[in-house]
Design a protein around this motif. Structure first.
Motif, PDB file in Angstrom:
ATOM      1  N   ARG A  95       0.831  -1.108   0.107  1.00 14.00           N
ATOM      2  CA  ARG A  95      -0.086   0.025  -0.036  1.00 14.00           C
ATOM      3  C   ARG A  95       1.014   1.165   0.074  1.00 14.00           C
ATOM      4  N   LEU A 116       1.094   5.621  -1.043  1.00 16.27           N
ATOM      5  CA  LEU A 116       0.693   7.031  -1.225  1.00 16.27           C
ATOM      6  C   LEU A 116       1.533   7.717  -2.623  1.00 16.27           C
ATOM      7  N   PRO A 176      -2.362  13.618  -3.530  1.00 21.05           N
ATOM      8  CA  PRO A 176      -2.000  12.454  -3.221  1.00 21.05           C
ATOM      9  C   PRO A 176      -3.253  11.256  -3.089  1.00 21.05           C
ATOM     10  N   SER A 177      -2.962   9.823  -3.478  1.00 24.01           N
ATOM     11  CA  SER A 177      -4.037   8.817  -3.091  1.00 24.01           C
ATOM     12  C   SER A 177      -3.202   7.684  -2.984  1.00 24.01           C
ATOM     13  N   ALA A 178      -3.677   6.901  -2.184  1.00 29.06           N
ATOM     14  CA  ALA A 178      -3.126   5.497  -1.568  1.00 29.06           C
ATOM     15  C   ALA A 178      -3.624   4.173  -2.725  1.00 29.06           C
ATOM     16  N   ALA A 181      -6.638   5.580  -6.900  1.00 31.93           N
ATOM     17  CA  ALA A 181      -6.846   5.425  -5.462  1.00 31.93           C
ATOM     18  C   ALA A 181      -7.535   4.240  -5.077  1.00 31.93           C
ATOM     19  N   GLY A 182      -7.456   3.477  -4.184  1.00 32.15           N
ATOM     20  CA  GLY A 182      -7.792   2.299  -3.596  1.00 32.15           C
ATOM     21  C   GLY A 182      -7.817   1.140  -4.431  1.00 32.15           C
TER      22      GLY A 182
END
Lengths: 511, 253
Positions: free
Chosen positions: A7, A9, A18-20, A59-60
């Protein structure tokens, strides 16, 4: 064995939004196939992370780091045709082939992009007015898509090939590319530098003599106002040939003046320091990163004041009259690559790049953009202005014949998003568009007017990704993959169909 | 998705009838906001807010019945709201009541009602949405705190204490979310002229819901974790926070 996922960022080069996601780094095409084929969540490929915005984030979902697949698969030293994996960087290609007398057909302002990214963004360089964009030099591609692996070329499947050119990675992951390199005699450029007093002068000089150069670009000071509005430094170049680097420095130019002669003498001294050396290799190519920005700068380091001072110094440093000097390829094409992680200079809030193109005849829009940014004191580093030749058949490929302007702007400036929204309207009105590889904030409603063949592209994309598994933050933010009814999105894999109560239909862009 | 200038495209509002929430949503619809879930108890009032948002350009404005004090349903509600929006770019936590201080001081149930509505309920809702946003890998929680919680005054200490608890909770949550792609923005308005404060004497630097909304938008652009509104409150409370107690107790109001 399947590659491990972690996982992470992620942001683009601009370090905004930012997104993970699960980051996976497959080391073989078979592993990649398995990832793309068996996907249950949105996924997108990521190369060296040089897109400014959110193009290589999901993201996700799953982000596939392709840099583990970067082998050169073959090179024909007679024809200059190179077959290489999608995760290879232009830097590695140049390091391997420049010493053998071959250069990449198109390079952006950084060598640190992958071949896959170059294709997904259909990148352009300072030679667009002569050579077009990257995908015009690509003979074929191997794509990993949710329906399996496909080999595409402009002849066997022109629709999919051109949908991939500038398709922002949303038609599949580029596993391999075959492209035509260009022959060079040396790793040096013969660069002419001159100043333009204002925008008219700049456009005029570029129009008149760009044809004499393979590479041309102007650096515009977007903080200068009044009679200095649009003042610029124009640099233009051709590949230096062996005789250009002879002991005398370089061939004496015809357009000599006394100023000119003095600067030529200086240039000759610099050149001969390198060139006169015994054992000098005219094809040597080994650029280094001179320094690294070690940590994220405090916020506000790059502001209107500091950037004005920099722009002023840059302009003053340039010669008044045309001056010719040889320059190594890396310093001409990739000056910022000498500074590692320079994006950290913009501080924790990051920055964005605004790049637009308008057709020839819409010079007033370029002027209006510079005027509005200068007038509202939007802090900007030197802007890049250049002319584009005709575009290619890619529905989402950015370049069209006309003028392109690119500016780096610190994010978080008050009123910035409204200024840019205004500029978008004017650009769209003029028949222009913004560059998706740089975008991080376009109003989605304007996308279809900037890229009128969007629906055509969506239809081709659906052919290879019927379930909408390939998705990026950019794609979601702009509803790139969604058809106008909103029936299909990249989110469907995780969230099921969207409930749309009170749907009022799509908005018309406000005028 | 939130864009590079901090502007969301979708939002869930807890306490959708809040005037500050309404003003913020209007400001955001002028930018990028297109899809909204409005949650609260008064569905009729929410439907009006929804209609306003759609008239202003929102594509979707869904009303969902929600009682912030019924914490057992929060996790399920967060999931439902996320499904309705696809991506949740922003969760605006705006539920809150002022309560009647004199009543709160004497009636245990009244005191508990203020604390549950302003602190326990919203904190539980933030927990539920934080989990949802974490999974999603991005998003922002904007929580309406108050300067009343920065140093609690005797004149409204039940309300002030509830906001102090909420503010502290949000700060801790913010730190716990570092690196997840999810961020928290804490809004600390001063005296805002709204229905909640109708009939009260405005405190110095009294502001409006629209002005608070503009300050929040600016903070989203800058990526600020804390919004004081008006911004001068930050400096005023830097002083008030350290004022000797003997003086603080005697401050008017």
């Amino acid at each position: 064995m399947s590659p491990t996922a972690e996982r992470r960022l992620l942001t683009g080069w601009g370090r905004t939004a930012p997104s993970a996601a699960q980051l996976v780094r497959p080391s073989s095409p078979a592993q990649l196939d398995a990832l793309v084929h068996g996907a249950t969540r949105p996924l997108v490929a990521r190369g060296l992370g040089r897109s400014y915005g959110d193009a290589a984030q999901a993201a996700g979902g799953t982000v596939i780091d392709v840099t583990g697949m970067s082998s050169v698969l073959g090179f024909n030293s007679t024809t200059g045709v190179l077959r290489v994996q999608g995760g290879a960087s232009l830097d590695s290609v140049m390091r391997m082939l420049v010493p053998r007398g071959w250069f990449v057909p198109v390079t952006p302002g950084t060598r640190f992009v992958t071949l896959g990214g170059a294709i997904a963004s259909d990148i352009h360089g300072k030679n667009h007015h002569v050579d077009g964009s990257f995908c015009s030099h690509v003979e074929s591609l191997v794509l990993a898509t949710p329906i399996g692996r496909v080999e595409v070329s402009p002849t066997n499947d022109p629709e999919l090939f051109w949908a991939t050119a500038g398709g922002m990675g949303l038609t599949g992951v580029v596993l391999e590319a075959t492209l035509r390199m260009i022959p060079v005699e040396t790793s040096w450029m013969l660069v002419d530098t001159e100043r333009a007093a204002d925008l008219d002068d700049c456009l005029d000089r570029m129009q008149k003599r760009d044809g004499e150069y393979r590479y041309s670009v102007a650096w515009v000071d977007c903080l200068a106002r009044g009679r200095n509005l649009g003042r610029a430094v124009i640099t233009r170049a051709n590949h230096a040939r062996i005789p250009d680097l002879s002991a005398a420095g370089h061939s004496a130019p015809e357009r000599a003046s006394s100023d000119r002669a003095a600067s030529d003498r200086a240039a000759t001294r610099i050149a001969s320091r390198h060139l006169g050396r015994a054992g000098f290799d005219p094809l040597a190519f080994d650029p280094r990163v001179a320094l690294n920005v070690p940590f994220v700068a405090p916020p506000g380091l790059l502001n209107t004041l500091s950037l004005s001072a920099f722009n002023e110094a840059w302009y003053r440093k340039a010669p008044r009259q045309v001056s010719t000097r040889p320059e190594p390829m890396a310093s001409f094409f990739h000056p910022l690559d000498g500074v590692g992680a320079w994006n950290r200079l913009y501080g924790p809030r990051g920055f964005l790049q605004y790049q637009l193109v308008v057709p020839f005849g819409a010079e007033d829009t370029i002027r209006a953009v510079i005027e509005q940014l200068a007038g509202r004191r939007v802090a900007s580093f030197l802007a890049v202005l250049k002319s584009f030749g005709p575009g290619n058949p890619g529905p989402l490929s950015f370049p069209i014949a006309g003028w392109t302007l690119a500016l780096d702007l610190p994010a978080g400036q008050a009123g910035l998003s409204e200024v840019l929204d205004d500029l978008d309207e004017q650009v769209a009105e003029a028949g222009g568009r913004v560059y998706l590889a740089k975008d991080s904030r376009l109003r989605p409603e304007l996308l279809a007017s900037m890229y009128p063949r969007l629906d055509e592209w969506r239809a081709v994309r659906r052919r290879v990704d019927p379930d909408g598994l390939i998705a990026s933050d950019l794609g979601r933010r702009l509803s790139l993959c969604e058809d106008p009814t909103g029936a299909r999105t990249g989110d469907s894999a995780t969230h099921g169909s969207q409930k749309r109560e009170g749907h009022l239909g799509r908005l018309e862009p406000a005028r | 998705m939130n864009d590079a200038t901090g502007m969301p495209q979708s939002a869930v509002v807890i306490g959708g009838t809040s005037e500050i929430a309404g003003a913020l949503l209007q400001a955001l619809v002028r930018r990028r906001l297109r899809r909204v879930v409005l949650a609260g108890r008064d569905e009729q009032a929410l439907a009006k807010v929804a209609a306003h948002l759609q008239a202003a350009g929102a594509e979707q404005a869904t009303v969902m019945a929600f009682d912030v004090t019924e914490v057992a349903g929060h996790a399920a509600f967060a999931g439902e709201a996320a499904r309705a929006l696809g991506q949740v770019d922003m969760v605006l936590v705006a539920a809150g009541i002022l309560g009647e201080q004199s009543e709160s001081e004497t009636d245990p149930e009244a005191a508990a009602r203020v604390l549950t509505t302003n602190q326990t309920g919203p904190a539980a809702a933030m927990v539920a949405f934080a989990a949802e946003l974490r999974r999603q890998g991005h998003g922002r929680i904007v929580v309406l705190s108050s300067v009343a919680g920065i140093r609690v005054r005797q004149a409204n200490f039940v309300y002030g204490a509830s906001k102090a608890g909420l503010d502290g909770f949000a700060q801790g949550l913010s730190d716990s979310l570092a690196g997840s792609g999810v961020s928290v923005t804490i809004v600390r308005p001063g005296f805002v002229r709204t229905r909640m404060t109708a009939g009260m004497d405005p405190a110095p630097l009294a502001t409006t819901a629209e002005a608070v909304a503009a300050d929040i938008v600016r903070a989203l652009e800058r990526g600020s974790p804390v919004v004081w509104s008006p911004p001068a409150m930050r400096w005023i409370f830097a002083v008030l926070r350290v004022l000797p107690r003997s003086l603080w107790r005697r401050l008017p109001g």
